[in-house]
Design an enzyme around this catalytic site. Structure first.
Site, PDB file in Angstrom:
ATOM      1  CD  GLU A   1      24.864 -22.126  65.114  1.00 51.33           C
ATOM      2  OE1 GLU A   1      24.900 -22.363  63.894  1.00 51.33           O
ATOM      3  OE2 GLU A   1      25.408 -22.875  65.952  1.00 51.33           O
ATOM      4  CG  ASP A   2      24.948 -26.874  67.622  1.00 49.95           C
ATOM      5  OD1 ASP A   2      23.990 -27.543  67.166  1.00 49.95           O
ATOM      6  OD2 ASP A   2      26.115 -27.294  67.614  1.00 49.95           O
TER       7      ASP A   2
ATOM      8  CG  HIS B   1      29.186 -20.612  65.890  1.00 47.62           C
ATOM      9  ND1 HIS B   1      29.957 -20.047  64.907  1.00 47.62           N
ATOM     10  CD2 HIS B   1      28.058 -21.021  65.279  1.00 47.62           C
ATOM     11  CE1 HIS B   1      29.322 -20.095  63.742  1.00 47.62           C
ATOM     12  NE2 HIS B   1      28.172 -20.700  63.949  1.00 47.62           N
TER      13      HIS B   1
ATOM     14  CB  ILE C   1      27.629 -26.884  71.833  1.00 45.48           C
ATOM     15  CG1 ILE C   1      26.158 -27.171  71.492  1.00 45.48           C
ATOM     16  CG2 ILE C   1      27.818 -25.428  72.229  1.00 45.48           C
ATOM     17  CD1 ILE C   1      25.205 -26.967  72.663  1.00 45.48           C
TER      18      ILE C   1
ATOM     19  CG  HIS D   1      33.071 -17.058  67.071  1.00 42.39           C
ATOM     20  ND1 HIS D   1      34.068 -17.627  66.314  1.00 42.39           N
ATOM     21  CD2 HIS D   1      31.927 -17.740  66.772  1.00 42.39           C
ATOM     22  CE1 HIS D   1      33.546 -18.608  65.589  1.00 42.39           C
ATOM     23  NE2 HIS D   1      32.264 -18.700  65.857  1.00 42.39           N
TER      24      HIS D   1
ATOM     25  CG  ASN E   1      29.610 -23.043  61.453  1.00 44.86           C
ATOM     26  OD1 ASN E   1      28.847 -23.730  62.109  1.00 44.86           O
ATOM     27  ND2 ASN E   1      29.193 -22.075  60.667  1.00 44.86           N
ATOM     28  CG  ASN E   2      28.546 -27.544  64.709  1.00 42.61           C
ATOM     29  OD1 ASN E   2      28.862 -28.277  65.641  1.00 42.61           O
ATOM     30  ND2 ASN E   2      27.315 -27.143  64.533  1.00 42.61           N
TER      31      ASN E   2
ATOM     32  CG  ASN F   1      26.950 -24.276  59.040  1.00 39.07           C
ATOM     33  OD1 ASN F   1      26.624 -24.655  60.149  1.00 39.07           O
ATOM     34  ND2 ASN F   1      26.747 -23.039  58.633  1.00 39.07           N
TER      35      ASN F   1
ATOM     36  CG  ASP G   1      23.006 -23.457  60.303  1.00 39.67           C
ATOM     37  OD1 ASP G   1      24.061 -23.848  60.824  1.00 39.67           O
ATOM     38  OD2 ASP G   1      22.607 -22.281  60.404  1.00 39.67           O
ATOM     39  CG  ASN G   2      24.296 -26.335  63.544  1.00 38.04           C
ATOM     40  OD1 ASN G   2      25.389 -26.297  63.009  1.00 38.04           O
ATOM     41  ND2 ASN G   2      23.913 -25.437  64.432  1.00 38.04           N
TER      42      ASN G   2
END
Length: 329
Positions: free
Chosen positions: A28-29, A89, A91, A108, A142-143, A198, A243-244
């Site tokens: 995800e990241d 999630h 980082i 989470h 989230n981030n 996000n 998103d990221n």
């Protein structure tokens, strides 16, 4: 149409890419140190989100981009940390004055919200767990972007932590998502009014923060003040779910992992998978920022791109729950 349920993507290929071995349930990241060591947050489980490995805990992988043929290795985590419930999630890395590398991880466990701080031990390819942070102002993290050994900005993609209230909040479109500054001495909301805050990142000169509002399809530019408060100075509207957000340290360009169709992302159909899209934004502070689609795929190779991180001509693209791509530009 916040989910862009009809969004399709025109294919944009990059010539020198391959899927990264060992990443099959999302990355995800991704965050990359100046020396070319890349960290991947893998195996995210999230209520309502598809998973290809629902019973396997998440983890942190590392890849050395200086190597001729880089491979992804899982980092060992120190004893005493609950690995079984590890669900990473967003980082972010931070390098202290004494060259200590800290890795901050949004976690989470059992769908709760914590921020974990680790010390990276390069000789042993391991992470030493230092601290778990929980706070009432971090209900749906989230981030994260680390700015000190115990200091960070974090996005809450929802105001509520309860799944039903989250759903209601998104449905009613409350715009209660926010950005929080955390330090051992002070925790405060520093920006709010987001639909779904996000990705978050910081400019190379540390003067500006960039926040992706996923469902509003926007990148917000916020000026950082000495007291750590933020002032919004501009909003860049894009035609995709952002998103990221990652920064190219050499140019200051912003690289964004995007979802052209949010409906496909959240309602997974293997015969009609979510597509992937990577945007690069140049000169975001100027009158006319230049936005380029660097990569786009209909899901045949890469599904649900969530992050694109760059280092020295090498591009890493991660996804919410699918594979990851390594490209030489």
């Amino acid at each position: 149409n916040r989910l862009k349920a009809t969004g399709e993507v025109e294919s944009v290929d990059l010539p020198n890419c391959h899927l990264i071995k060992g990443i099959e349930a999302g990355a995800e990241d991704i965050d990359i140190l100046p020396n070319g060591l890349a960290f991947f947050s893998v195996g995210l489980k999230y209520p309502g989100l598809h998973s290809f490995a629902p019973d396997k805990p998440g983890g942190i992988l590392m890849m050395d981009l200086k190597e001729e043929k880089p491979r992804a290795l899982e980092l060992r985590i120190s004893r005493g940390f609950d690995l079984a419930s590890f669900n990473p999630h967003g980082i972010s890395t931070f390098i202290d004055d004494d060259d200590t590398v800290y890795l901050f991880v949004v976690n989470h466990p059992e769908f709760k919200n914590t921020v974990e701080i680790f010390k990276f031990q390069e000789e042993e390819n391991s992470l030493l767990h230092l601290k778990t942070i929980k706070h009432e102002l971090l209900p749906s993290v989230n981030n994260i972007i680390a700015i000190g050994p115990r200091h960070f900005y974090a996005t809450n993609d929802h105001y509520f932590s309860d799944p039903f209230l989250k759903y209601l909040e998104t449905y009613v479109n409350l715009h209660w998502a926010n950005v929080v500054y955390y330090s051992p001495n002070e925790v405060k909301v520093v920006a709010d009014g987001f639909d779904s805050a996000n990705g978050i990142s910081i400019s190379p000169d540390k003067k500006y923060l960039y926040v992706a509002d996923m469902l509003a399809h926007e990148i917000h530019v916020l000026e950082k003040h000495p007291n750590m408060n933020l002032t919004q100075i501009k909003v860049l509207q894009l035609d995709t779910l952002v998103d990221n957000v990652s920064i190219d340290p050499s140019s200051g360009d912003i690289w964004i992992g995007c979802h052209p169709n949010g409906q496909k992302l959240f309602v997974y159909d293997p015969n009609n998978p979510p597509s992937s899209e990577v945007l690069r934004v140049q000169n975001i502070l100027s009158e006319k920022p230049l936005v380029t689609t660097v990569y786009a795929n209909n899901g045949s190779v890469l599904q649900g791109s969530s992050v694109a991180a760059i280092h020295d001509g090498k591009l890493l693209i991660g996804t919410l729950y699918h594979r990851a791509l390594y490209c030489e530009l």
